[in-house]
Structures are given as structure tokens and as C-alpha cells.
Enzyme design. Structure first.
Site, short mmCIF file in Angstrom:
data_model
loop_
_atom_site.label_atom_id
_atom_site.label_comp_id
_atom_site.label_asym_id
_atom_site.label_seq_id
_atom_site.Cartn_x
_atom_site.Cartn_y
_atom_site.Cartn_z
N ASP A 140 2.30 9.67 -9.41
CA ASP A 140 3.41 10.37 -10.05
C ASP A 140 3.14 10.35 -11.56
O ASP A 140 2.07 9.89 -11.99
CB ASP A 140 4.73 9.65 -9.70
CG ASP A 140 5.92 10.60 -9.65
OD1 ASP A 140 6.04 11.44 -10.58
OD2 ASP A 140 6.73 10.50 -8.72
N THR A 162 -9.86 7.59 3.37
CA THR A 162 -11.03 7.50 4.25
C THR A 162 -10.97 8.50 5.40
O THR A 162 -11.93 8.65 6.14
CB THR A 162 -11.17 6.07 4.81
OG1 THR A 162 -9.88 5.63 5.21
CG2 THR A 162 -11.70 5.12 3.78
N ASP A 208 0.86 -1.21 0.00
CA ASP A 208 0.00 0.00 0.00
C ASP A 208 0.88 1.24 0.00
O ASP A 208 1.03 1.91 1.03
CB ASP A 208 -0.89 -0.07 1.25
CG ASP A 208 -1.75 1.16 1.45
OD1 ASP A 208 -2.10 1.83 0.45
OD2 ASP A 208 -2.09 1.46 2.62
O1 C5P Z 1 -5.60 1.37 11.88
P1 C5P Z 1 -6.64 1.41 10.79
O2 C5P Z 1 -7.57 0.21 10.82
O3 C5P Z 1 -7.34 2.74 10.67
O4 C5P Z 1 -5.76 1.23 9.47
C1 C5P Z 1 -6.29 1.39 8.17
C2 C5P Z 1 -5.19 1.19 7.18
O5 C5P Z 1 -5.70 1.38 5.87
C3 C5P Z 1 -4.00 2.15 7.35
O6 C5P Z 1 -2.83 1.42 7.03
C4 C5P Z 1 -4.25 3.21 6.30
O7 C5P Z 1 -3.07 3.77 5.79
C5 C5P Z 1 -4.97 2.41 5.21
N1 C5P Z 1 -5.82 3.16 4.29
C6 C5P Z 1 -6.87 3.97 4.70
N2 C5P Z 1 -7.63 4.66 3.77
C7 C5P Z 1 -7.36 4.54 2.48
C8 C5P Z 1 -6.31 3.72 2.05
C9 C5P Z 1 -5.56 3.03 2.99
O8 C5P Z 1 -7.15 4.06 5.88
N3 C5P Z 1 -8.13 5.17 1.60
#
Ligand code: C5P
Length: 252
Positions: free
Chosen positions: A62, A121, A57
Site C-alpha cells: 500500500d 512462488t 504473512d
Molecule cells: O501449503 P504450502 O506449503 O504451499 O504453503 C506455502 C505457504 O507459503 C502459504 O501460506 C503461502 O501463502 C505462503 N507463501 C508462498 N509464496 C510466497 C509467499 C508466501 O507460497 N511467495
């Protein structure tokens, strides 16, 4: 549970290895994001990807040529899924897809799934206004998901609240990877748009990404198993409601 991906948002390879060992068999794979990648590097990605499904992820964003190079490099590490930002545009997403397919073919291995982030999100309507976007969150997510599908990508990352909009605009085979998962009693923290794991699956998520509710728990494996059990109960409830609705329709 195949659909549950755990975000290894930790600082060291040792912590990541320990979590992966603890959670092995209980979850469907591990997500390595910018935090762990920046501190532990590609060697750890390759190591974990040799044993488990790894979602890299790094949200590439870019010019197309640079993103294509980064995607080819990730493909060489053996990752199962990787992502780019949909706001990088159609040409960038097409270049990402082509690089994944071509590099995988050169190595005679399956191409990784390439998905796009629609909107982080953590962003809400106010945050969208602040970066100069007048569209509603729902419209922006729907537009970027449709663009992602037309670029030939495999799916999108999107919050639980947007699953329905995306399912309406994109095909059934289009993967929806959903972070922002919380237990019913949890604080939302910095995530603006959240749901429980069971609700996200019921709404049509293909994969769930869960970080802190599992990795910050006193017993991560027990927390993951509890979430899997809640999803099973949710599914059974859903199937029961569908059967009841079918009976009602037949008797009316
Ligand atoms: O700790 P938590 O459950 O909030 O982690 C969510 C994970 O999903 C984190 O690694 C965050 O970087 C990732 N993420 C996100 N929203 C996105 C893409 C990835 O929260 N749109």
C-alpha cells in the site's frame, strides 16, 4: 528445528491452536497468513506470539504511510517476523522498517524481522508476461531482492530456485525465507517452483515455510518430524561430500 516454520493455513482459531499444540517443540514457529488472520483476527496472533515465534504473512502492499501503520500494529501484537511486497517500492519498504523499529523501541521489545516478497512462488514466466513484465523470473527476483536489501530490510521470501541468485546478489546475513517446499513424492499443486526441505537448506535458505505437506498430513507432528529428519540426513550428506571434496583437493 528452528528453521522450519509451519503455515497455519486453516479457518478457525481452534484448528490453529490444535496444530500449534501438536507441533510445539518440533518446529521453529508458525506463519499466520491472510486466511487465518481474516477469520480469527489479531487476538489469535497475539495469543500465539506470546508462546511461539509468529511470522505474520499479510504481505502489506500500500502507500508508505498506510503500510507503516499496519507494521506498527503488527509490532504491537508481538510478532517475530512480518512481510511486505517488494514491488511496493523503496519508500514503502523503508517506511515499514522504520515503523517496526520505532514501535518496538516504544514498547521496549526487539523489532520484528521485516522481509519482502519478491515474487509469489505460484507465478511462472507465463504469469509474469500476463501482468506485463518482460523480465525473466530470475532477473525480476534478483532485482527485487537487491532493492529489499538496499531498503534495509532483513530478507526476502523467495522460491527454492531463486536462492542462489539472491545469495549471489545479497549479503550472507540476508535472510531467505522459502515456501514451495514439497516431499520428493508430492504433487506440486498450485506452487510452480518447488524443492524438498533438504535441498532448499542446502541451497542456502535461512527459513522454510511449509503448509500443506504438514498441516494436511494425517499426523502433522509425524510429517514435521520426518521433514526434520530428512534435513538432518541431507546436511550429513552435504558435510560428507564437502569433506571428500577437500580430501581430493589436498591430494591433487
Ligand atoms: O501449503 P504450502 O506449503 O504451499 O504453503 C506455502 C505457504 O507459503 C502459504 O501460506 C503461502 O501463502 C505462503 N507463501 C508462498 N509464496 C510466497 C509467499 C508466501 O507460497 N511467495
Amino acid at each position: 528445528m528452528e528453521q522450519l516454520l509451519v503455515a497455519l493455513d486453516v479457518d478457525t482459531a481452534a484448528e490453529a491452536r490444535a496444530l500449534a499444540a501438536q507441533l510445539g517443540g518440533a518446529v521453529g514457529g508458525f506463519k499466520i497468513g491472510s486466511r487465518l488472520f481474516t477469520s480469527a483476527g489479531p487476538a489469535l496472533v497475539e495469543e500465539l506470539a506470546s508462546r511461539d515465534r509468529v511470522f505474520l504473512d499479510l504481505k502489506f502492499h500500500d502507500i508508505p504511510n498506510t503500510v507503516a501503520g499496519a507494521v506498527a500494529a503488527a509490532t504491537r501484537l508481538g510478532v517475530w517476523m512480518l512481510n511486505v511486497h517488494a514491488s511496493g517500492g523503496l519508500a514503502m519498504m523503508r517506511a515499514a522498517r522504520a515503523a517496526a523499529v520505532e514501535e518496538a523501541a516504544r514498547r521496549s521489545r526487539p523489532a520484528p524481522l521485516v522481509i519482502a516478497v519478491t515474487m509469489l512462488t505460484s507465478l511462472d514466466q507465463q504469469a509474469l508476461m500476463e501482468i506485463g513484465l518482460q523480465a525473466s523470473v530470475a532477473d525480476q527476483v534478483g532485482r527485487l531482492a537487491a532493492l529489499t536489501e538496499s531498503a534495509g530490510l532483513d530478507g526476502v521470501v523467495a522460491s527454492p530456485q531463486e536462492i542462489e541468485i539472491i545469495r549471489r546478489r545479497c549479503g550472507q546475513g540476508f535472510a531467505i525465507v522459502t515456501p514451495g517446499i514439497r516431499g520428493a513424492a508430492d504433487e506440486h499443486g498450485d506452487q510452480s517452483r518447488t524443492a524438498t526441505a533438504a535441498d532448499a537448506l542446502a541451497a542456502g535458505a535461512t527459513y522454510l515455510v511449509v503448509g500443506r505437506p504438514i498441516i494436511a498430513a494425517a499426523d502433522p507432528r509425524a510429517a514435521a518430524e520426518k521433514m526434520v529428519a530428512e534435513c538432518r540426513v541431507g546436511r550429513a550428506g552435504q558435510a560428507g561430500r564437502a569433506r571428500q571434496a577437500g580430501r581430493k583437493r589436498r591430494s591433487s
